[in-house]
Design a protein around this motif. Sequence first.
Motif, short mmCIF file in Angstrom:
data_model
loop_
_atom_site.label_atom_id
_atom_site.label_comp_id
_atom_site.label_asym_id
_atom_site.label_seq_id
_atom_site.Cartn_x
_atom_site.Cartn_y
_atom_site.Cartn_z
N GLU A 113 0.91 -1.18 -0.22
CA GLU A 113 -0.02 0.01 -0.08
C GLU A 113 0.93 1.29 -0.06
O GLU A 113 1.94 1.60 0.74
CB GLU A 113 -0.98 0.18 1.21
CG GLU A 113 -2.11 1.01 1.13
CD GLU A 113 -2.98 0.66 2.23
OE1 GLU A 113 -2.65 -0.02 3.31
OE2 GLU A 113 -3.99 1.62 2.32
N ALA A 114 0.41 2.24 -0.88
CA ALA A 114 1.17 3.40 -1.05
C ALA A 114 2.37 3.40 -1.89
O ALA A 114 2.99 4.54 -2.18
CB ALA A 114 1.60 4.03 0.30
N ASP A 117 1.27 5.37 -5.73
CA ASP A 117 0.39 5.41 -4.25
C ASP A 117 -0.86 4.30 -4.39
O ASP A 117 -1.94 4.75 -4.16
CB ASP A 117 -0.29 6.86 -4.36
CG ASP A 117 -0.88 7.12 -2.85
OD1 ASP A 117 -1.79 8.05 -2.51
OD2 ASP A 117 -0.54 6.24 -1.87
N SER A 118 -0.39 3.29 -4.35
CA SER A 118 -1.18 2.06 -4.44
C SER A 118 -2.31 1.90 -3.36
O SER A 118 -1.69 2.30 -2.26
CB SER A 118 -0.54 0.79 -4.83
OG SER A 118 -0.14 0.69 -5.98
N GLN A 119 -3.51 1.89 -3.54
CA GLN A 119 -4.32 1.66 -2.54
C GLN A 119 -5.20 0.30 -2.70
O GLN A 119 -5.23 -0.47 -3.47
CB GLN A 119 -5.56 2.75 -2.88
CG GLN A 119 -5.22 4.10 -2.83
CD GLN A 119 -6.09 5.21 -3.23
OE1 GLN A 119 -7.12 4.99 -3.51
NE2 GLN A 119 -5.60 6.33 -3.34
N ALA A 141 -1.46 -4.65 2.93
CA ALA A 141 -1.70 -3.47 3.87
C ALA A 141 -0.45 -3.30 4.76
O ALA A 141 0.27 -4.30 4.97
CB ALA A 141 -2.95 -3.73 4.66
N ASP A 190 -7.20 -1.05 -5.29
CA ASP A 190 -6.53 -1.22 -6.77
C ASP A 190 -6.66 -2.62 -6.92
O ASP A 190 -6.31 -3.11 -7.94
CB ASP A 190 -5.39 -0.42 -6.74
CG ASP A 190 -5.36 1.10 -6.83
OD1 ASP A 190 -4.27 1.68 -6.40
OD2 ASP A 190 -6.42 1.49 -7.21
N ARG A 202 -3.63 8.78 -10.65
CA ARG A 202 -2.56 7.86 -10.04
C ARG A 202 -2.06 6.81 -11.02
O ARG A 202 -1.23 5.89 -10.97
CB ARG A 202 -2.87 7.01 -8.72
CG ARG A 202 -3.33 8.05 -7.71
CD ARG A 202 -3.63 7.09 -6.37
NE ARG A 202 -4.87 6.30 -6.57
CZ ARG A 202 -4.79 4.89 -6.61
NH1 ARG A 202 -3.76 4.53 -6.62
NH2 ARG A 202 -6.05 4.46 -6.99
#
Lengths: 115, 114
Positions: free
Chosen positions: A15-16, A81-83, A115, A86, A63
């Motif tokens: 994540e991110a 900035d992966s969430q 996460a 996604d 993004r």
Amino acid sequence: AQTVTQSQPEMSVQEAETVTLSCTYDTSESDYYLFWYKQPPSRQMILVIRQEAYKQQNATENRFSVNFQKAAKSFSLKISDSQLGDAAMYFCAYRSAQGTYKYIFGTGTRLKVLA
Amino acid sequence: NAGVTQTPKFQVLKTGQSMTLQCAQDMNHEYMSWYRQDPGMGLRLIHYSVGAGITDQGEVPNGYNVSRSTTEDFPLRLLSAAPSQTSVYFCASTPGQLNTGELFFGEGSRLTVL
């Protein structure tokens, strides 16, 4: 005949962080469209980004951005900035800009977001 | 705007049974198509249509029939279902030549053939 190849069946990203999904294609045509579609667990196919081959500038959507290398026939998708949202299957697709409406899809890359 | 509507969303058949997957779009799109999605194989084109009264075969047409009597509707018929037709099916459409090229999808139909 045109072909689309996604060589990464599965990818993981924290994540991110940033991740790049690869796509190569083969065609003898000079004018065409390229797409990235996202398929979350809901199964719905969602257009992420599109690129017209005659445009040299790489497409961006928030993004999501692509690295389009026409000579190398490469069309990679970068997710910044992966969430957690996604996480999905991502499909690369090709369509000629002339004549036929046929779309050619790759086999997909499953993206996991940790996460 | 409903977009592309597929029914049913889920179906279980026995080998040899027939059924029709319905697809309708309200965007006045010329092009409509059916894909099947299988694990590790991406989306493969079954049949497509470039307008009312015009249909053509895609990559994997065997065992499937289509017709396009109106611009809006493009049903997919399985005449005698086989276990190999267990898959997720997508209907998709796009406007005519002068457009963004985007393919609009229905929500998919999961078919299981026992």
